[in-house]
Write a protein that holds these residues in place. Structure first.
Motif, PDB file in Angstrom:
ATOM      1  N   MET A  78      -2.336  11.644  -3.209  1.00 25.75           N
ATOM      2  CA  MET A  78      -1.852  12.532  -2.151  1.00 25.75           C
ATOM      3  C   MET A  78      -2.986  13.327  -1.508  1.00 25.75           C
ATOM      4  O   MET A  78      -3.006  13.564  -0.311  1.00 25.75           O
ATOM      5  CB  MET A  78      -0.802  13.497  -2.700  1.00 25.75           C
ATOM      6  CG  MET A  78       0.562  13.086  -2.267  1.00 25.75           C
ATOM      7  SD  MET A  78       1.929  13.987  -2.959  1.00 25.75           S
ATOM      8  CE  MET A  78       1.348  15.487  -3.491  1.00 25.75           C
ATOM      9  N   GLY A  79      -3.961  13.722  -2.349  1.00 22.07           N
ATOM     10  CA  GLY A  79      -5.061  14.522  -1.805  1.00 22.07           C
ATOM     11  C   GLY A  79      -6.232  13.678  -1.328  1.00 22.07           C
ATOM     12  O   GLY A  79      -7.255  14.198  -0.882  1.00 22.07           O
ATOM     13  N   MET A  80      -6.059  12.351  -1.445  1.00 25.79           N
ATOM     14  CA  MET A  80      -7.208  11.465  -1.243  1.00 25.79           C
ATOM     15  C   MET A  80      -7.755  11.470   0.182  1.00 25.79           C
ATOM     16  O   MET A  80      -8.971  11.479   0.384  1.00 25.79           O
ATOM     17  CB  MET A  80      -6.798  10.039  -1.630  1.00 25.79           C
ATOM     18  CG  MET A  80      -7.931   9.132  -1.884  1.00 25.79           C
ATOM     19  SD  MET A  80      -8.727   9.548  -3.425  1.00 25.79           S
ATOM     20  CE  MET A  80      -7.956   8.410  -4.538  1.00 25.79           C
ATOM     21  N   GLU A  81      -6.861  11.453   1.180  1.00 22.71           N
ATOM     22  CA  GLU A  81      -7.339  11.350   2.568  1.00 22.71           C
ATOM     23  C   GLU A  81      -8.287  12.522   2.877  1.00 22.71           C
ATOM     24  O   GLU A  81      -9.413  12.328   3.351  1.00 22.71           O
ATOM     25  CB  GLU A  81      -6.161  11.358   3.532  1.00 22.71           C
ATOM     26  CG  GLU A  81      -6.621  11.179   4.964  1.00 22.71           C
ATOM     27  CD  GLU A  81      -5.474  11.113   5.956  1.00 22.71           C
ATOM     28  OE1 GLU A  81      -4.309  11.236   5.536  1.00 22.71           O
ATOM     29  OE2 GLU A  81      -5.773  10.952   7.150  1.00 22.71           O
ATOM     30  N   ALA A  82      -7.813  13.726   2.551  1.00 20.09           N
ATOM     31  CA  ALA A  82      -8.634  14.912   2.828  1.00 20.09           C
ATOM     32  C   ALA A  82      -9.882  14.912   1.945  1.00 20.09           C
ATOM     33  O   ALA A  82     -10.970  15.306   2.384  1.00 20.09           O
ATOM     34  CB  ALA A  82      -7.816  16.173   2.581  1.00 20.09           C
ATOM     35  N   ALA A  83      -9.738  14.428   0.708  1.00 19.50           N
ATOM     36  CA  ALA A  83     -10.876  14.453  -0.221  1.00 19.50           C
ATOM     37  C   ALA A  83     -11.967  13.489   0.236  1.00 19.50           C
ATOM     38  O   ALA A  83     -13.155  13.825   0.226  1.00 19.50           O
ATOM     39  CB  ALA A  83     -10.417  14.098  -1.627  1.00 19.50           C
ATOM     40  N   ILE A  84     -11.560  12.299   0.651  1.00 19.91           N
ATOM     41  CA  ILE A  84     -12.563  11.295   1.067  1.00 19.91           C
ATOM     42  C   ILE A  84     -13.368  11.841   2.240  1.00 19.91           C
ATOM     43  O   ILE A  84     -14.592  11.781   2.258  1.00 19.91           O
ATOM     44  CB  ILE A  84     -11.861   9.953   1.439  1.00 19.91           C
ATOM     45  CG1 ILE A  84     -11.313   9.275   0.182  1.00 19.91           C
ATOM     46  CG2 ILE A  84     -12.827   9.022   2.176  1.00 19.91           C
ATOM     47  CD1 ILE A  84     -10.472   8.029   0.453  1.00 19.91           C
ATOM     48  N   GLU A  85     -12.654  12.412   3.221  1.00 18.94           N
ATOM     49  CA  GLU A  85     -13.354  12.930   4.404  1.00 18.94           C
ATOM     50  C   GLU A  85     -14.259  14.112   4.036  1.00 18.94           C
ATOM     51  O   GLU A  85     -15.425  14.171   4.435  1.00 18.94           O
ATOM     52  CB  GLU A  85     -12.336  13.342   5.468  1.00 18.94           C
ATOM     53  CG  GLU A  85     -12.974  13.527   6.824  1.00 18.94           C
ATOM     54  CD  GLU A  85     -11.982  13.947   7.889  1.00 18.94           C
ATOM     55  OE1 GLU A  85     -11.458  13.076   8.590  1.00 18.94           O
ATOM     56  OE2 GLU A  85     -11.724  15.167   7.987  1.00 18.94           O
ATOM     57  N   ALA A  86     -13.712  15.022   3.230  1.00 13.40           N
ATOM     58  CA  ALA A  86     -14.481  16.226   2.869  1.00 13.40           C
ATOM     59  C   ALA A  86     -15.779  15.854   2.151  1.00 13.40           C
ATOM     60  O   ALA A  86     -16.829  16.444   2.382  1.00 13.40           O
ATOM     61  CB  ALA A  86     -13.637  17.148   1.992  1.00 13.40           C
ATOM     62  N   HIS A  87     -15.696  14.860   1.269  1.00 14.68           N
ATOM     63  CA  HIS A  87     -16.886  14.489   0.496  1.00 14.68           C
ATOM     64  C   HIS A  87     -17.856  13.622   1.293  1.00 14.68           C
ATOM     65  O   HIS A  87     -19.064  13.647   1.046  1.00 14.68           O
ATOM     66  CB  HIS A  87     -16.486  13.740  -0.776  1.00 14.68           C
ATOM     67  CG  HIS A  87     -15.960  14.637  -1.845  1.00 14.68           C
ATOM     68  ND1 HIS A  87     -14.624  14.861  -2.041  1.00 14.68           N
ATOM     69  CD2 HIS A  87     -16.589  15.399  -2.762  1.00 14.68           C
ATOM     70  CE1 HIS A  87     -14.464  15.716  -3.039  1.00 14.68           C
ATOM     71  NE2 HIS A  87     -15.643  16.059  -3.489  1.00 14.68           N
TER      72      HIS A  87
ATOM     73  N   SER B 194       0.839  -1.196   0.000  1.00 19.16           N
ATOM     74  CA  SER B 194       0.000   0.000   0.000  1.00 19.16           C
ATOM     75  C   SER B 194       0.869   1.238   0.000  1.00 19.16           C
ATOM     76  O   SER B 194       1.953   1.250   0.559  1.00 19.16           O
ATOM     77  CB  SER B 194      -0.893   0.000   1.226  1.00 19.16           C
ATOM     78  OG  SER B 194      -1.894  -0.946   1.038  1.00 19.16           O
ATOM     79  N   PHE B 195       0.363   2.263  -0.643  1.00 21.84           N
ATOM     80  CA  PHE B 195       1.103   3.520  -0.761  1.00 21.84           C
ATOM     81  C   PHE B 195       0.571   4.476   0.293  1.00 21.84           C
ATOM     82  O   PHE B 195      -0.621   4.769   0.325  1.00 21.84           O
ATOM     83  CB  PHE B 195       0.856   4.079  -2.163  1.00 21.84           C
ATOM     84  CG  PHE B 195       1.506   5.398  -2.426  1.00 21.84           C
ATOM     85  CD1 PHE B 195       2.852   5.463  -2.699  1.00 21.84           C
ATOM     86  CD2 PHE B 195       0.756   6.567  -2.425  1.00 21.84           C
ATOM     87  CE1 PHE B 195       3.449   6.678  -2.969  1.00 21.84           C
ATOM     88  CE2 PHE B 195       1.346   7.777  -2.681  1.00 21.84           C
ATOM     89  CZ  PHE B 195       2.692   7.828  -2.967  1.00 21.84           C
ATOM     90  N   ASP B 196       1.441   4.960   1.162  1.00 17.53           N
ATOM     91  CA  ASP B 196       1.000   5.876   2.197  1.00 17.53           C
ATOM     92  C   ASP B 196       1.399   7.280   1.803  1.00 17.53           C
ATOM     93  O   ASP B 196       2.545   7.686   1.960  1.00 17.53           O
ATOM     94  CB  ASP B 196       1.639   5.484   3.535  1.00 17.53           C
ATOM     95  CG  ASP B 196       1.107   6.353   4.660  1.00 17.53           C
ATOM     96  OD1 ASP B 196       0.403   7.340   4.366  1.00 17.53           O
ATOM     97  OD2 ASP B 196       1.407   6.038   5.824  1.00 17.53           O
ATOM     98  N   SER B 197       0.428   8.003   1.265  1.00 17.87           N
ATOM     99  CA  SER B 197       0.758   9.333   0.759  1.00 17.87           C
ATOM    100  C   SER B 197       1.091  10.293   1.888  1.00 17.87           C
ATOM    101  O   SER B 197       1.652  11.349   1.672  1.00 17.87           O
ATOM    102  CB  SER B 197      -0.405   9.889  -0.059  1.00 17.87           C
ATOM    103  OG  SER B 197      -1.537   9.996   0.746  1.00 17.87           O
TER     104      SER B 197
END
Ligand code: SAM
Length: 333
Positions: A274-283, A26-29
């Protein structure tokens, strides 16, 4: 091999080639203008660890507006530029004089556009006052609700831009009729949206993939409040129904992770992740707790699993970034 949908795969020639050399770890951004608006503009809701603007209408904006979200929007702007090979827009503009960016967020697109066109006046509008004070002299921001009648003059703007606001608008025909009214004859409008149709061409994504499950839940929630996510077909129809002509659709593949072999796509995928963690939560947070009435802890768990799936380099997911633009007919047409 994971169980997948049989339909919807791209033709082999259109498929993104997988980088077989990539590690499957797994890639940990993380290693690497309205009265009511002005009354509510500094009112916030703190909910599930995030700050949202309160506004005069509940659920006007389901996305947080805190510093974490502002950082996400600025990072996402770089990704949007990379997707368009460094271009701020795809409409064929010639010496535009007046430009409007509706739902401008942190104002980063408007600021860059003001630098790109120093002879133009660039205005960014948003429900939230999250734009910087120090901006190019030809750029300014206004607090405005795009769903209310526009206060701008008719036939005024050479270019109106709206990016990633699809989830925020309830009445598109109304907003686009105002956009049309305020566009100069011969001027352009451009809608850019990150698609939510999650695809995979090689059956590495299971039907019950946690990332897809999360995206489908968010779509279900947004459908319930009459704000379905935009597809290229929907965007085209919206512009054509509003009266714009020469409507052009440009879809760009956006890998969700650095799994492609092709260097450009690999970089786009890495930036997306890279932006996924914040994007998943925001959406997900407000949509799933407020609309689907899910428990905060359950949503956190869905977000965690969803991020885990996105980081799995063995799952070759991608979506499309849609840019759709059209022209207001000239006076002699
Ligand atoms: C996902 S952000 C996109 C920001 C920016 N367009 C970008 O691409 O960086 C959506 C933005 O739309 C704004 N917004 C939501 N509903 C709006 C409305 N009715 N009128 C104006 N802005 C709105 C939000 O405050 C938020 O800043």
């Amino acid at each position: 091999m994971a169980e997948t949908e049989d339909e919807g795969f791209a033709d082999e020639k259109d498929q993104i080639e997988v980088d077989e050399a990539i590690s499957l770890d797994s890639f940990d951004s993380t290693n690497s203008s309205t009265k009511s608006l002005s009354e509510s503009v500094h009112e916030y809701i703190f909910e599930n660890g995030r700050r949202y603007h309160a506004y005069y209408e509940t659920d006007k904006n389901m996305m947080p507006t805190d510093e974490k979200e502002q950082d996400r929007l600025d990072m996402q702007h770089e990704l949007m530029l990379a997707l368009l090979d460094g271009k701020l827009h795809l409409s064929p503009l010639v010496e535009p004089q007046r430009i409007l960016d509706i739902g401008c967020g942190t104002g980063i697109w408007a600021i860059d556009t003001a630098d790109e066109y120093p002879a133009a006046e660039v205005i960014g509008t948003d429900l939230s006052p999250i734009q910087p004070k120090w901006v190019p002299p030809n750029c300014r921001f206004e607090l405005d609700d795009a769903e209310l009648p526009f206060t701008f003059k008719p036939n005024h703007f050479d270019f109106i831009h709206m990016r990633n606001v699809s989830q925020s608008i309830s009445d598109w025909p109304n907003v686009l009729s105002e956009v049309y009214r305020c566009t100069a004859p011969g001027g352009y409008v451009e809608l850019a949206e990150s698609g939510s149709d999650i695809r995979c061409d090689d059956r590495t994504m299971a039907m019950d993939d946690s990332f897809k499950v999360n995206v489908d839940l968010v779509i279900k929630a947004l459908d319930q409040i009459g704000r379905p996510p935009a597809t290229d077909t929907i965007l085209r129809e919206r512009l054509e129904k509003a009266g714009f002509v020469d409507v052009t659709v440009v879809n760009t593949k956006q890998p969700l992770g650095p799994w492609p072999k092709n260097r450009r796509l690999k970089i786009l995928g890495a930036m997306t992740l890279m932006g996924m963690e914040a994007a998943i939560e925001a959406h997900s947070l407000a949509t799933l707790t407020r609309i689907l009435h899910m428990d905060h802890e359950d949503v956190n768990e869905i977000c965690r699993k969803s991020l885990e799936a996105a980081r799995n380099r063995g799952i070759h997911m991608y979506s499309f970034h849609h840019v759709v633009y059209g022209r207001k007919p000239g006076e002699d047409e």
